[in-house]
Design a protein around this motif. Structure first.
Motif, PDB file in Angstrom:
ATOM      1  N   UNK A  27       0.832  -1.202   0.000  1.00  0.00           N
ATOM      2  CA  UNK A  27       0.000   0.000   0.000  1.00  0.00           C
ATOM      3  C   UNK A  27       0.863   1.247   0.000  1.00  0.00           C
ATOM      4  N   UNK A  28       1.938   1.236   0.785  1.00  0.00           N
ATOM      5  CA  UNK A  28       2.848   2.380   0.814  1.00  0.00           C
ATOM      6  C   UNK A  28       3.514   2.579  -0.538  1.00  0.00           C
ATOM      7  N   UNK A  29       4.011   1.503  -1.137  1.00  0.00           N
ATOM      8  CA  UNK A  29       4.667   1.610  -2.442  1.00  0.00           C
ATOM      9  C   UNK A  29       3.725   2.197  -3.485  1.00  0.00           C
ATOM     10  N   UNK A  30       2.461   1.796  -3.417  1.00  0.00           N
ATOM     11  CA  UNK A  30       1.460   2.278  -4.365  1.00  0.00           C
ATOM     12  C   UNK A  30       1.239   3.776  -4.191  1.00  0.00           C
ATOM     13  N   UNK A  31       1.082   4.217  -2.958  1.00  0.00           N
ATOM     14  CA  UNK A  31       0.882   5.639  -2.698  1.00  0.00           C
ATOM     15  C   UNK A  31       2.137   6.444  -3.016  1.00  0.00           C
ATOM     16  N   UNK A  32       3.311   5.911  -2.694  1.00  0.00           N
ATOM     17  CA  UNK A  32       4.546   6.633  -2.999  1.00  0.00           C
ATOM     18  C   UNK A  32       4.690   6.829  -4.502  1.00  0.00           C
ATOM     19  N   UNK A  33       4.395   5.797  -5.280  1.00  0.00           N
ATOM     20  CA  UNK A  33       4.492   5.926  -6.728  1.00  0.00           C
ATOM     21  C   UNK A  33       3.501   6.968  -7.253  1.00  0.00           C
ATOM     22  N   UNK A  34       2.317   7.018  -6.674  1.00  0.00           N
ATOM     23  CA  UNK A  34       1.354   8.039  -7.082  1.00  0.00           C
ATOM     24  C   UNK A  34       1.859   9.438  -6.735  1.00  0.00           C
ATOM     25  N   UNK A  35       2.535   9.574  -5.589  1.00  0.00           N
ATOM     26  CA  UNK A  35       3.100  10.869  -5.215  1.00  0.00           C
ATOM     27  C   UNK A  35       4.197  11.280  -6.198  1.00  0.00           C
ATOM     28  N   UNK A  36       5.020  10.319  -6.605  1.00  0.00           N
ATOM     29  CA  UNK A  36       6.072  10.594  -7.592  1.00  0.00           C
ATOM     30  C   UNK A  36       5.460  10.979  -8.932  1.00  0.00           C
ATOM     31  N   UNK A  37       4.449  10.225  -9.369  1.00  0.00           N
ATOM     32  CA  UNK A  37       3.801  10.490 -10.654  1.00  0.00           C
ATOM     33  C   UNK A  37       3.089  11.841 -10.668  1.00  0.00           C
ATOM     34  N   UNK A  38       2.668  12.309  -9.484  1.00  0.00           N
ATOM     35  CA  UNK A  38       1.980  13.594  -9.385  1.00  0.00           C
ATOM     36  C   UNK A  38       2.951  14.770  -9.348  1.00  0.00           C
ATOM     37  N   UNK A  39       4.241  14.472  -9.440  1.00  0.00           N
ATOM     38  CA  UNK A  39       5.289  15.502  -9.424  1.00  0.00           C
ATOM     39  C   UNK A  39       5.277  16.337  -8.143  1.00  0.00           C
ATOM     40  N   UNK A  40       4.957  15.689  -7.038  1.00  0.00           N
ATOM     41  CA  UNK A  40       5.047  16.361  -5.754  1.00  0.00           C
ATOM     42  C   UNK A  40       6.500  16.697  -5.462  1.00  0.00           C
ATOM     43  N   UNK A  41       6.729  17.881  -4.915  1.00  0.00           N
ATOM     44  CA  UNK A  41       8.089  18.260  -4.546  1.00  0.00           C
ATOM     45  C   UNK A  41       8.584  17.372  -3.412  1.00  0.00           C
ATOM     46  N   UNK A  42       9.734  16.753  -3.600  1.00  0.00           N
ATOM     47  CA  UNK A  42      10.349  15.881  -2.592  1.00  0.00           C
ATOM     48  C   UNK A  42       9.390  14.811  -2.068  1.00  0.00           C
ATOM     49  N   UNK A  43       8.905  13.931  -2.927  1.00  0.00           N
ATOM     50  CA  UNK A  43       7.966  12.898  -2.470  1.00  0.00           C
ATOM     51  C   UNK A  43       8.567  11.924  -1.473  1.00  0.00           C
ATOM     52  N   UNK A  44       9.894  11.817  -1.436  1.00  0.00           N
ATOM     53  CA  UNK A  44      10.536  10.892  -0.500  1.00  0.00           C
ATOM     54  C   UNK A  44      10.925  11.566   0.815  1.00  0.00           C
ATOM     55  N   UNK A  45      10.595  12.847   0.962  1.00  0.00           N
ATOM     56  CA  UNK A  45      10.902  13.547   2.211  1.00  0.00           C
ATOM     57  C   UNK A  45      10.013  13.011   3.329  1.00  0.00           C
ATOM     58  N   UNK A  46      10.623  12.715   4.467  1.00  0.00           N
ATOM     59  CA  UNK A  46       9.854  12.200   5.598  1.00  0.00           C
ATOM     60  C   UNK A  46      10.376  12.813   6.889  1.00  0.00           C
ATOM     61  N   UNK A  47       9.479  13.023   7.817  1.00  0.00           N
ATOM     62  CA  UNK A  47       9.859  13.476   9.139  1.00  0.00           C
ATOM     63  C   UNK A  47      10.243  12.260   9.975  1.00  0.00           C
ATOM     64  N   UNK A  48      11.402  12.350  10.636  1.00  0.00           N
ATOM     65  CA  UNK A  48      11.827  11.308  11.565  1.00  0.00           C
ATOM     66  C   UNK A  48      11.742  11.897  12.969  1.00  0.00           C
ATOM     67  N   UNK A  49      10.966  11.252  13.833  1.00  0.00           N
ATOM     68  CA  UNK A  49      10.823  11.707  15.212  1.00  0.00           C
ATOM     69  C   UNK A  49      11.574  10.767  16.141  1.00  0.00           C
TER      70      UNK A  49
END
Length: 216
Positions: A27-49
């Motif tokens: 499910x994550x891979x599917x959503x990440x690919x959609x974020x990449x395809x949507x040309x979102x700025x920095x789709x791999x950016x994540x907050x680490x707490x």
């Protein structure tokens, strides 16, 4: 305009149980690919707490460099504040804010250091200037001026102008092994859709995930 007046409706569609894959990794891979395809700025950016020894939480943004059922990988200075926190308490959380798609993913898990071979493989793939910057910056340490950092970078650039750059001993990666996933999709009238994946307990269900809808 008052900050309390800033709001918008989430209109891109909801998320239903039938739309979800059994595996949160898929499910994550599917959503990440959609974020990449949507040309979102920095789709791999994540907050680490992380949490320090006094229980104070800290957050920062890093880039996801690999993901799969083996875990979620990022790299950092092993002397940084986040690395010190992980040494004390390896429980962390990750957050992916894909606002343009009105989505968020939240992951909890435990961070594990990568092997020297894994660090070498990734470090060698980085642009040379990024390699030099990793050596020049003793992350989270106090410095009196930016010029000191820039001077160290130029010094290293001359030193390694023609040679290979060794992996610094204070640099490496972490693998976050997930223990839970939450997928969030914005909904109209603030009736958002949230689904929590938790590991199924018991020998017969080992390796599978329980999926529960959460109230928004």
């Amino acid at each position: 305009m008052k900050l309390s007046d800033i709001r918008r409706e989430y209109i891109q569609g909801g998320l239903r149980r039938k739309d979800l894959m059994p595996s949160p990794f898929h499910q994550f891979d599917y959503w990440l690919q959609q974020a990449i395809d949507a040309n979102i700025s920095d789709p791999t950016a994540m907050t680490v707490a992380t949490v320090d020894p006094d229980g104070q939480p800290f957050q920062r943004i890093v880039l996801l460099k690999d993901s799969g059922e083996h875990g979620f990988i990022f790299y950092t200075n092993l002397g940084s504040r986040k690395a010190q926190h992980i040494e004390h308490n390896n429980r962390v959380s990750l957050h992916f804010p894909w606002h343009m798609l009105e989505r968020q993913v939240h992951i909890t898990g435990r961070a594990q250091k990568l092997s020297a071979m894994e660090n070498l493989k990734y470090f060698s793939s980085r642009p040379k200037d990024s390699q030099l910057a990793a050596i020049a910056s003793h992350q989270s340490q106090r410095i009196s001026a930016r010029g000191i950092l820039e001077g160290k970078f130029l010094e290293l650039k001359q030193k390694f102008a023609k040679g290979e750059i060794p992996v610094p001993s204070f640099w490496g990666g972490y693998r976050v092994v997930p223990e839970s996933f939450e997928f969030w999709q914005g909904g109209e009238h603030r009736l958002h859709d949230r689904f929590l994946y938790s590991p199924n307990e018991g020998l017969q269900s080992e390796g599978t995930w329980e999926i529960n809808r959460l109230a928004p």
